[in-house]
Design a protein around this motif. Structure first.
Motif, PDB file in Angstrom:
ATOM      1  N   MET A   1      31.813  52.614  58.771  1.00  0.00           N
ATOM      2  CA  MET A   1      31.317  51.264  59.027  1.00  0.00           C
ATOM      3  C   MET A   1      31.652  50.359  57.849  1.00  0.00           C
ATOM      4  O   MET A   1      31.554  50.762  56.680  1.00  0.00           O
ATOM      5  N   ILE A   2      32.065  49.105  58.135  1.00  0.00           N
ATOM      6  CA  ILE A   2      32.402  48.165  57.084  1.00  0.00           C
ATOM      7  C   ILE A   2      31.127  47.689  56.423  1.00  0.00           C
ATOM      8  O   ILE A   2      30.203  47.225  57.076  1.00  0.00           O
ATOM      9  N   GLN A   3      31.060  47.799  55.086  1.00  0.00           N
ATOM     10  CA  GLN A   3      29.890  47.358  54.349  1.00  0.00           C
ATOM     11  C   GLN A   3      30.139  45.967  53.791  1.00  0.00           C
ATOM     12  O   GLN A   3      31.169  45.715  53.169  1.00  0.00           O
ATOM     13  N   PRO A   4      29.227  45.033  53.991  1.00  0.00           N
ATOM     14  CA  PRO A   4      29.411  43.687  53.464  1.00  0.00           C
ATOM     15  C   PRO A   4      29.323  43.690  51.951  1.00  0.00           C
ATOM     16  O   PRO A   4      28.563  44.456  51.348  1.00  0.00           O
ATOM     17  N   LEU A   5      30.108  42.856  51.325  1.00  0.00           N
ATOM     18  CA  LEU A   5      30.098  42.721  49.881  1.00  0.00           C
ATOM     19  C   LEU A   5      29.070  41.669  49.497  1.00  0.00           C
ATOM     20  O   LEU A   5      29.169  40.520  49.903  1.00  0.00           O
ATOM     21  N   VAL A   6      28.070  42.040  48.723  1.00  0.00           N
ATOM     22  CA  VAL A   6      27.025  41.098  48.369  1.00  0.00           C
ATOM     23  C   VAL A   6      26.820  41.010  46.862  1.00  0.00           C
ATOM     24  O   VAL A   6      25.841  40.468  46.410  1.00  0.00           O
ATOM     25  N   THR A   7      27.743  41.546  46.066  1.00  0.00           N
ATOM     26  CA  THR A   7      27.605  41.444  44.634  1.00  0.00           C
ATOM     27  C   THR A   7      27.804  40.009  44.208  1.00  0.00           C
ATOM     28  O   THR A   7      28.561  39.255  44.807  1.00  0.00           O
ATOM     29  N   LYS A   8      27.121  39.640  43.138  1.00  0.00           N
ATOM     30  CA  LYS A   8      27.150  38.260  42.678  1.00  0.00           C
ATOM     31  C   LYS A   8      28.549  37.852  42.259  1.00  0.00           C
ATOM     32  O   LYS A   8      28.924  36.689  42.359  1.00  0.00           O
ATOM     33  N   GLU A   9      29.341  38.816  41.769  1.00  0.00           N
ATOM     34  CA  GLU A   9      30.653  38.483  41.239  1.00  0.00           C
ATOM     35  C   GLU A   9      31.674  38.214  42.341  1.00  0.00           C
ATOM     36  O   GLU A   9      32.655  37.528  42.119  1.00  0.00           O
ATOM     37  N   SER A  10      31.480  38.773  43.501  1.00  0.00           N
ATOM     38  CA  SER A  10      32.481  38.639  44.551  1.00  0.00           C
ATOM     39  C   SER A  10      32.365  37.290  45.238  1.00  0.00           C
ATOM     40  O   SER A  10      31.271  36.858  45.582  1.00  0.00           O
ATOM     41  N   PRO A  11      33.493  36.574  45.439  1.00  0.00           N
ATOM     42  CA  PRO A  11      33.448  35.301  46.162  1.00  0.00           C
ATOM     43  C   PRO A  11      33.052  35.525  47.605  1.00  0.00           C
ATOM     44  O   PRO A  11      33.288  36.589  48.177  1.00  0.00           O
ATOM     45  N   VAL A  12      32.473  34.487  48.198  1.00  0.00           N
ATOM     46  CA  VAL A  12      31.908  34.635  49.531  1.00  0.00           C
ATOM     47  C   VAL A  12      32.970  34.948  50.576  1.00  0.00           C
ATOM     48  O   VAL A  12      32.706  35.649  51.556  1.00  0.00           O
ATOM     49  N   TRP A  13      34.191  34.454  50.367  1.00  0.00           N
ATOM     50  CA  TRP A  13      35.220  34.683  51.379  1.00  0.00           C
ATOM     51  C   TRP A  13      35.662  36.138  51.453  1.00  0.00           C
ATOM     52  O   TRP A  13      36.365  36.526  52.384  1.00  0.00           O
ATOM     53  N   GLN A  14      35.242  36.976  50.488  1.00  0.00           N
ATOM     54  CA  GLN A  14      35.546  38.402  50.553  1.00  0.00           C
ATOM     55  C   GLN A  14      34.470  39.185  51.302  1.00  0.00           C
ATOM     56  O   GLN A  14      34.615  40.381  51.518  1.00  0.00           O
ATOM     57  N   ASP A  15      33.396  38.529  51.670  1.00  0.00           N
ATOM     58  CA  ASP A  15      32.312  39.160  52.408  1.00  0.00           C
ATOM     59  C   ASP A  15      32.677  39.207  53.887  1.00  0.00           C
ATOM     60  O   ASP A  15      33.004  38.183  54.498  1.00  0.00           O
ATOM     61  N   GLY A  16      32.629  40.393  54.479  1.00  0.00           N
ATOM     62  CA  GLY A  16      32.995  40.542  55.882  1.00  0.00           C
ATOM     63  C   GLY A  16      32.160  39.682  56.806  1.00  0.00           C
ATOM     64  O   GLY A  16      32.655  39.157  57.807  1.00  0.00           O
ATOM     65  N   ARG A  17      30.876  39.506  56.467  1.00  0.00           N
ATOM     66  CA  ARG A  17      30.015  38.671  57.300  1.00  0.00           C
ATOM     67  C   ARG A  17      30.471  37.220  57.273  1.00  0.00           C
ATOM     68  O   ARG A  17      30.451  36.524  58.299  1.00  0.00           O
ATOM     69  N   ALA A  18      30.868  36.757  56.100  1.00  0.00           N
ATOM     70  CA  ALA A  18      31.357  35.381  55.981  1.00  0.00           C
ATOM     71  C   ALA A  18      32.633  35.187  56.788  1.00  0.00           C
ATOM     72  O   ALA A  18      32.828  34.149  57.431  1.00  0.00           O
ATOM     73  N   ILE A  19      33.518  36.175  56.757  1.00  0.00           N
ATOM     74  CA  ILE A  19      34.758  36.092  57.538  1.00  0.00           C
ATOM     75  C   ILE A  19      34.440  35.990  59.021  1.00  0.00           C
ATOM     76  O   ILE A  19      35.029  35.191  59.762  1.00  0.00           O
ATOM     77  N   ALA A  20      33.484  36.805  59.486  1.00  0.00           N
ATOM     78  CA  ALA A  20      33.098  36.768  60.902  1.00  0.00           C
ATOM     79  C   ALA A  20      32.528  35.408  61.284  1.00  0.00           C
ATOM     80  O   ALA A  20      32.812  34.881  62.366  1.00  0.00           O
TER      81      ALA A  20
END
Length: 412
Positions: A1-20
């Motif tokens: 399962m794809i895990q969303p990236l929620v670390t503070k350092e990661s930009p939002v566009w790398q978060d799978g939920r944001a892409i969706a």
């Protein structure tokens, strides 16, 4: 399962939920205008059928009418039964109803499918607005609201270009473009989860609570503020819709090839807005909501002010670009403010009210702009709109100035 990236350092566009959620945003602009290049061909195909002229002209705005009626109910259902089921169901309905014009035999059935498409759009927009508030806070939320406007603009440019090519072969073929949304479903199914706010609060390293609890509990008078936001958004979209509805006739009155120049003008508007929205988060961080409103409405006022000044191609394109930039900077504020002031349990309703305002503004725009143009001409109408937008920008700038003065007073 794809895990969303929620670390503070990661930009939002790398978060799978944001892409969706950005994928979902592209469906809004696809809903109405994608079949525009096919209208002339559809008119020829259904020539002689009862009420054909009227029904064909209503195919484009038909989804907006249903969104206006259904969006508040969709918002209630989102809050009651969950965001995930409404988003995924909305996308499925979008695929079926949007592509129905490719295979349905009669014009009346195609028109009915366009009305049903509006229900799908209402479900998608209200649920994705609520999910933005559930998943993200602070800078990430601001960044995503800006990125969504970029996704809409760039998506609209791509979809309209494809529709133009497809319409050359068959007026039915542009309806197939709606079926592309089926490609979104597997990814959305994996990354969109229910009750995200609880998960984020427990597991994220990012701070999600403010000392006054505003992120969770909302503003005490949130209903009144949402109503005020909805009125402003309705007016903003009503004015902005002067571009796609009246620009062709304005250019024709100047003696230009309206088809070519309209495509160039709206293309420049979309691309400029898409690029400007990429910087929304940075601009809002510096200027706050009030300052960003001032900048956005200021650009829109400039664009409408210069459009009728000189019948020159570059001036007209500059006006279109300015309107596109201003609209792209102002619009994300509505979602950001609504999510900040509304309770987490009522974000669907807040999204539904704003969705209704967007489409009601689009639907009403021609009914107000045509009498104005008849009475005052294009120049008088555009200049009047520029004055109104400039006044709003001035009030927003004064509000930002008061904020700065208040902060300095506290420091002293």
């Amino acid at each position: 399962m794809i895990q969303p990236l929620v670390t503070k350092e990661s930009p939002v566009w790398q978060d799978g939920r944001a892409i969706a959620l950005m994928m979902a945003a592209t469906l809004m602009v696809m809903a109405n205008a994608t079949i525009s290049p096919a209208l002339a061909g559809l008119e020829r195909a259904f020539m002689g059928q009862p009420n054909a002229d009227l029904l064909i002209r209503l195919l484009v705005p038909a989804p907006s009418l249903t969104v206006v009626i259904f969006a508040p109910l969709a918002g209630y259902l989102v809050d009651r039964y969950g965001r995930r089921v409404m988003l995924l169901s909305g996308v499925m309905l979008f695929v079926v109803t949007g592509s129905a014009g490719f295979y349905l035999p009669g014009l009346e059935l195609i028109f009915a499918s366009r009305l049903a498409l509006g229900i799908a759009v209402a479900m998608i927009m209200t649920s994705q607005t609520a999910l933005i508030g559930d998943y993200f806070t602070g800078e990430k939320r601001s960044a995503l609201t800006g990125l969504q406007i970029s996704a809409r603009n760039f998506g609209g440019f791509v979809f309209l270009t494809l529709a133009g090519w497809f319409a050359v072969s068959s007026p039915r073929l542009p309806f197939v473009i709606y079926g592309l949304a089926v490609l979104y479903l597997p990814f959305m199914w994996l990354v969109i989860k229910e009750n995200p706010i609880v998960s984020v609060k427990k597991n994220s390293t990012e701070t999600v609570k403010k000392s006054d609890g505003s992120e969770i509990d909302g503003h005490r008078a949130w209903k009144g503020w949402i109503a005020a936001l909805a009125v402003l958004q309705l007016m903003t979209n009503m004015i902005f819709f002067l571009m796609p509805t009246q620009l062709p006739f304005f250019l024709d009155s100047l003696g230009y090839d309206s088809a070519v120049m309209t495509g160039a003008g709206l293309g420049a508007l979309s691309l400029a807005g898409g690029c400007a929205a990429l910087f929304y988060s940075r601009i809002k961080r510096v200027l706050s909501y009030a300052g960003t409103y001032a900048l956005g409405y200021g650009f829109m006022a400039l664009g409408f002010a210069i459009l009728p000044l000189v019948a020159d191609v570059m001036v007209i394109l500059a006006g279109c670009i300015a309107v596109g930039i201003g609209f792209a900077l102002a619009v994300p504020n509505f979602v950001g403010i609504a999510l900040q002031i509304s309770p987490s349990s009522r974000r669907g309703m807040a999204g539904g009210v704003l969705t209704t305002a967007v489409f009601l503004g689009q639907f009403c725009s021609p009914f107000l702009s045509i009498p104005s143009i008849t009475s005052f001409g294009y120049s008088g109408t555009y200049q009047g709109v520029a004055l109104l937008l400039g006044t709003i920008a001035l009030f927003a700038a004064l509000k930002r100035g008061m904020e700065i003065f208040s902060l300095r007073a506290k420091v002293i």
